[in-house]
Scaffold this motif. Structure first.
Motif, PDB file in Angstrom:
ATOM      1  N   LYS A 422      43.339  21.937  18.651  1.00  0.00           N
ATOM      2  CA  LYS A 422      43.379  20.893  19.669  1.00  0.00           C
ATOM      3  C   LYS A 422      44.666  20.998  20.484  1.00  0.00           C
ATOM      4  O   LYS A 422      45.698  21.440  19.975  1.00  0.00           O
ATOM      5  CB  LYS A 422      43.272  19.508  19.034  1.00  0.00           C
ATOM      6  N   PRO A 423      44.625  20.570  21.759  1.00  0.00           N
ATOM      7  CA  PRO A 423      45.823  20.666  22.608  1.00  0.00           C
ATOM      8  C   PRO A 423      46.969  19.810  22.079  1.00  0.00           C
ATOM      9  O   PRO A 423      46.757  18.674  21.651  1.00  0.00           O
ATOM     10  CB  PRO A 423      45.332  20.138  23.964  1.00  0.00           C
ATOM     11  N   SER A 424      48.164  20.375  22.130  1.00  0.00           N
ATOM     12  CA  SER A 424      49.387  19.632  21.820  1.00  0.00           C
ATOM     13  C   SER A 424      50.183  19.543  23.123  1.00  0.00           C
ATOM     14  O   SER A 424      51.093  20.332  23.385  1.00  0.00           O
ATOM     15  CB  SER A 424      50.198  20.341  20.732  1.00  0.00           C
ATOM     16  N   ARG A 425      49.810  18.603  23.985  1.00  0.00           N
ATOM     17  CA  ARG A 425      50.298  18.578  25.363  1.00  0.00           C
ATOM     18  C   ARG A 425      51.790  18.337  25.478  1.00  0.00           C
ATOM     19  O   ARG A 425      52.404  18.743  26.463  1.00  0.00           O
ATOM     20  CB  ARG A 425      49.521  17.526  26.161  1.00  0.00           C
ATOM     21  N   SER A 426      52.379  17.698  24.510  1.00  0.00           N
ATOM     22  CA  SER A 426      53.828  17.478  24.577  1.00  0.00           C
ATOM     23  C   SER A 426      54.602  18.790  24.458  1.00  0.00           C
ATOM     24  O   SER A 426      55.788  18.845  24.814  1.00  0.00           O
ATOM     25  CB  SER A 426      54.265  16.521  23.463  1.00  0.00           C
ATOM     26  N   GLU A 427      53.954  19.849  23.977  1.00  0.00           N
ATOM     27  CA  GLU A 427      54.625  21.145  23.821  1.00  0.00           C
ATOM     28  C   GLU A 427      54.295  22.117  24.960  1.00  0.00           C
ATOM     29  O   GLU A 427      54.755  23.255  24.937  1.00  0.00           O
ATOM     30  CB  GLU A 427      54.227  21.774  22.482  1.00  0.00           C
ATOM     31  N   TYR A 428      53.492  21.689  25.944  1.00  0.00           N
ATOM     32  CA  TYR A 428      53.199  22.552  27.090  1.00  0.00           C
ATOM     33  C   TYR A 428      54.500  22.841  27.848  1.00  0.00           C
ATOM     34  O   TYR A 428      55.394  22.000  27.927  1.00  0.00           O
ATOM     35  CB  TYR A 428      52.221  21.869  28.049  1.00  0.00           C
ATOM     36  N   ARG A 429      54.565  24.029  28.455  1.00  0.00           N
ATOM     37  CA  ARG A 429      55.747  24.406  29.232  1.00  0.00           C
ATOM     38  C   ARG A 429      55.338  25.093  30.538  1.00  0.00           C
ATOM     39  O   ARG A 429      54.406  25.885  30.568  1.00  0.00           O
ATOM     40  CB  ARG A 429      56.650  25.351  28.423  1.00  0.00           C
ATOM     41  N   HIS A 430      56.084  24.744  31.616  1.00  0.00           N
ATOM     42  CA  HIS A 430      55.973  25.439  32.900  1.00  0.00           C
ATOM     43  C   HIS A 430      57.110  26.419  33.044  1.00  0.00           C
ATOM     44  O   HIS A 430      58.215  26.187  32.520  1.00  0.00           O
ATOM     45  CB  HIS A 430      56.062  24.435  34.067  1.00  0.00           C
ATOM     46  N   PHE A 431      56.869  27.496  33.783  1.00  0.00           N
ATOM     47  CA  PHE A 431      57.922  28.473  34.067  1.00  0.00           C
ATOM     48  C   PHE A 431      57.890  28.829  35.554  1.00  0.00           C
ATOM     49  O   PHE A 431      56.822  29.111  36.102  1.00  0.00           O
ATOM     50  CB  PHE A 431      57.717  29.765  33.257  1.00  0.00           C
ATOM     51  N   ASN A 432      59.048  28.826  36.197  1.00  0.00           N
ATOM     52  CA  ASN A 432      59.197  29.422  37.517  1.00  0.00           C
ATOM     53  C   ASN A 432      59.564  30.888  37.324  1.00  0.00           C
ATOM     54  O   ASN A 432      60.543  31.202  36.645  1.00  0.00           O
ATOM     55  CB  ASN A 432      60.288  28.722  38.325  1.00  0.00           C
ATOM     56  N   VAL A 433      58.787  31.788  37.894  1.00  0.00           N
ATOM     57  CA  VAL A 433      59.060  33.220  37.767  1.00  0.00           C
ATOM     58  C   VAL A 433      60.273  33.545  38.635  1.00  0.00           C
ATOM     59  O   VAL A 433      60.265  33.311  39.845  1.00  0.00           O
ATOM     60  CB  VAL A 433      57.834  34.045  38.179  1.00  0.00           C
ATOM     61  N   LYS A 434      61.324  34.117  38.036  1.00  0.00           N
ATOM     62  CA  LYS A 434      62.614  34.294  38.729  1.00  0.00           C
ATOM     63  C   LYS A 434      62.896  35.727  39.150  1.00  0.00           C
ATOM     64  O   LYS A 434      63.559  35.964  40.156  1.00  0.00           O
ATOM     65  CB  LYS A 434      63.750  33.800  37.827  1.00  0.00           C
ATOM     66  N   HIS A 533      45.012  27.876  32.352  1.00  0.00           N
ATOM     67  CA  HIS A 533      44.770  28.075  33.789  1.00  0.00           C
ATOM     68  C   HIS A 533      44.903  26.753  34.538  1.00  0.00           C
ATOM     69  O   HIS A 533      45.534  26.693  35.604  1.00  0.00           O
ATOM     70  CB  HIS A 533      43.372  28.657  33.983  1.00  0.00           C
ATOM     71  N   ARG A 534      44.333  25.687  34.001  1.00  0.00           N
ATOM     72  CA  ARG A 534      44.423  24.375  34.656  1.00  0.00           C
ATOM     73  C   ARG A 534      45.866  23.913  34.769  1.00  0.00           C
ATOM     74  O   ARG A 534      46.323  23.460  35.832  1.00  0.00           O
ATOM     75  CB  ARG A 534      43.625  23.342  33.858  1.00  0.00           C
ATOM     76  N   PHE A 535      46.618  24.038  33.682  1.00  0.00           N
ATOM     77  CA  PHE A 535      48.008  23.586  33.665  1.00  0.00           C
ATOM     78  C   PHE A 535      48.858  24.404  34.639  1.00  0.00           C
ATOM     79  O   PHE A 535      49.691  23.867  35.372  1.00  0.00           O
ATOM     80  CB  PHE A 535      48.550  23.713  32.238  1.00  0.00           C
ATOM     81  N   GLY A 536      48.610  25.711  34.688  1.00  0.00           N
ATOM     82  CA  GLY A 536      49.376  26.568  35.579  1.00  0.00           C
ATOM     83  C   GLY A 536      49.055  26.335  37.041  1.00  0.00           C
ATOM     84  O   GLY A 536      49.956  26.251  37.882  1.00  0.00           O
ATOM     85  N   ILE A 537      47.774  26.218  37.380  1.00  0.00           N
ATOM     86  CA  ILE A 537      47.397  26.057  38.783  1.00  0.00           C
ATOM     87  C   ILE A 537      47.827  24.699  39.311  1.00  0.00           C
ATOM     88  O   ILE A 537      48.166  24.552  40.498  1.00  0.00           O
ATOM     89  CB  ILE A 537      45.863  26.269  38.954  1.00  0.00           C
TER      90      ILE A 537
END
Length: 604
Positions: A422-434, A533-537
């Motif tokens: 099951k999703p653990s949304r508090s641990e999701y992370r975004h990254f800006n590609v540098k 994919h949803r979180f990234g887009i």
């Protein structure tokens, strides 16, 4: 049967699906006392167990005698209506007063006679006539009949049009001939061959083969429009819309089916689900699903044979003369029974209906297990994923990566975390590609995986039990190279999941691997991939929107970051700022800046 408590019955109701279908109430003697239809089974049945003060005396008495609830899921509400009708007529439940009489749904019949009539009927009679339907909507049936008579010059009179009767010359053309709705075969003005060609077209429409008629209507509509006959073109367009919305018949009832039993089979690792459907005069009158334990060595024919034995002994007694099955069972076990494996037509549709019932039963059982005993469900799911993905431990902690960019601009990446499936949304992370310029998914994947696990190793945090990268061999190779650099290639399993046909790739293995299409491990993997994919887009769109807003408002002379923040907080969008009056802008940023903003957008 012992009557359960209201709370136990409510628990059963909570486990019902939200799909359309038919429900049955069972009393202490295991008799069906009520049959009903529902657009949503759970919502409809739950209404019986709400405040009883809103119920009639009959309903309160019915609820007091309910000991069990069964249900049958169908595709549409119309199918539920037809199935309810046939079940009530065959079972005659005590508490059903509607549909208990001889009324039934209408059919369209093509009569077996010279110059056949096409008309509505509620009685199915032997004699060579062909019946189509039934139609849950009388309005739809009438519109279809009107369409057929508008398209083809069919007779509606009851005259005997045998060659001898026509030859006597005693009949005269009726009004329909004079208005162009009939070609007067009664006086020999139309040949039987020409009339039969129209009947053949009618049968094609009633069978659902609408291409010929659709092409005919479409060409006439275009011709009428090109000649500026717009009313005629609009009338033809409405007929096309009616054709597009028309469904030839339902699998629930078929006039061309004789009495038959249907058995279908769905097999999991160690459990088989055998669904039974009984039809009488083409109508479904009973369904039942049984569970059997099986082993990997049991073949499908043996499992099906055992299922037919158990259901015939426990539920149905003697089998029908014809039994529809997906594979041939061990036929020597059943004397006087003809087994049929259909390839097309109504029998195949009925078999597919039965198979759908078995799959729904299995899905509901697994869902109910998750509700009643989530720990056991999780343990079973994790064990299945470990076996399917050939892992050395259960993947309790899974991480998935996905990249997102638009023609190389605003590149970002996402990492989603699942625990126990099951999703653990508090641990999701975004990254800006540098470090990557342009649209280079492989380099972006290397950067993000490196940053993620370099940090986890440096901080001494838990590594996942499985890492999934969204993509094929290229993305997987990029991530695996980073795993090798960090020395975790033997500690953390890594796989790639391709989008096209859900292929699983393992490092250093050129061939893809396919999970079972009906198994839960594939569903979990697809959920993880889709969530990444949803979180990234979503993050990518947010970043792109902010960049657009900033670049647009930054171009206005005298407008700085603080002013932009005030404008966006108040007006919410660039479009609203453009439409705002100078007075409204001045109230937020002052008259001088309001004038500059209006002049800027005016010039644009």
């Amino acid at each position: 049967m012992k009557r359960p408590s209201i709370e136990e019955l409510k628990q059963k109701v909570a486990e019902l699906p939200l799909s359309p279908g038919v429900y049955q109430f069972i009393d202490a003697d295991e008799r069906i006392i009520y049959v009903g239809k529902a657009k949503s089974l759970r919502r409809r049945v739950s209404s019986y167990f709400l405040d009883s003060r809103n119920h009639s005396a009959k309903t309160r008495l019915l609820v007091s005698r309910i000991c069990d609830i069964r249900h049958i899921v169908v595709e549409t509400e119309a199918d539920a209506l037809l199935l309810e009708n046939s079940l009530i007529k065959s079972l005659q439940p005590r508490y059903n007063i509607l549909l208990k009489d001889d009324k039934t749904y209408p059919w369209i019949v093509v009569r077996n006679e010279p110059f056949p009539r096409v008309e509505s009927t509620r009685k199915l009679e032997r004699g060579g006539a062909i019946y189509y339907g039934p139609y849950a909507s009388v309005a739809m049936q009438r519109e279809l009949l009107e369409l057929l008579h508008a398209l083809f010059p069919l007779r509606t009179c009851k005259e005997n049009l045998s060659p001898e009767a026509i030859a006597r010359g005693r009949m005269r053309p009726c009004l329909k001939y004079h208005i162009g709705a009939c070609k007067a075969p009664c006086v020999g003005a139309q040949s039987e061959e020409e009339y039969q060609a129209s009947i053949d077209m009618v049968r094609q429409v009633l069978r659902g083969n609408l291409k010929v008629v659709r092409d005919y209507l479409n060409s006439n509509m275009l011709a009428a429009a090109s000649e500026l006959r717009f009313e005629e073109a609009e009338a033809l367009r409405r007929k096309l819309d009616l054709l597009d919305g028309y469904s030839a018949k339902s699998v629930i009832v078929s006039s061309r089916m004789e009495d038959a039993d249907v058995f279908s089979l769905v097999v999991d690792e160690n459990i088989a689900y055998v669904n039974f459907v009984r039809t009488v005069k083409g109508s479904v009158v009973n369904t039942f699903t049984a569970e059997l334990t099986c082993s990997a060595d049991d073949d499908t024919a043996h499992i099906l044979t055992e299922g037919i034995h158990q259901i015939s002994e426990r539920v149905v007694g003697r089998l029908a003369r014809e039994v529809i099955v997906p594979v041939m069972p061990e036929t020597e076990e059943f004397e006087g029974v003809k087994f049929v494996v259909p390839r097309r037509g109504d029998k195949l549709s009925l078999l597919q209906f039965s198979e759908r019932g078995a799959k729904i039963y299995r899905a509901e059982k697994l869902k109910n297990l998750e509700i009643r005993n989530p720990e056991k469900h999780t343990d079973r799911l994790m064990a299945a994923m470990r076996e399917e993905l050939h892992l050395d431990r259960e993947p309790r902690h899974i991480e998935c990566f996905d990249n997102s960019n638009l023609q190389g601009t605003n590149p970002v990446a996402s990492c989603v975390v699942f625990r126990n499936g099951k999703p653990s949304r508090s641990e999701y992370r975004h990254f800006n590609v540098k470090t990557v310029v342009g649209a280079d998914d492989f380099a972006s994947m290397r950067e993000i995986v490196s940053r993620r696990y370099t940090r986890l190793l440096a901080e001494g945090k838990e590594l996942p039990d499985l890492v999934v990268v969204d993509g094929g061999k290229g993305q997987l190779s990029s991530a695996y190279a980073i795993f090798c650099e960090l020395g975790i290639q033997d500690k953390v399993p890594l796989v790639g999941l391709a989008k096209r046909i859900e292929e699983i790739f393992f490092p250093q293995d050129p061939m893809p691997y396919y999970l079972k299409r009906t198994g839960e491990p594939l569903k979990v993997m697809m959920h993880i991939r889709d969530e990444a994919h949803r979180f990234g887009i979503t993050f990518h769109r947010l970043k792109r929107s902010k960049n657009f807003i900033g670049s647009t408002l930054d171009a206005i002379p005298g407008v700085g970051p603080k002013t932009i923040e005030d404008l966006m907080r108040h007006f919410r969008s660039i479009s609203a700022i453009k439409k705002a009056s100078q007075t409204d802008l001045a109230a937020v940023v002052g008259p001088a800046k309001a004038l500059k903003i209006k002049e800027f957008f005016k010039d644009k």
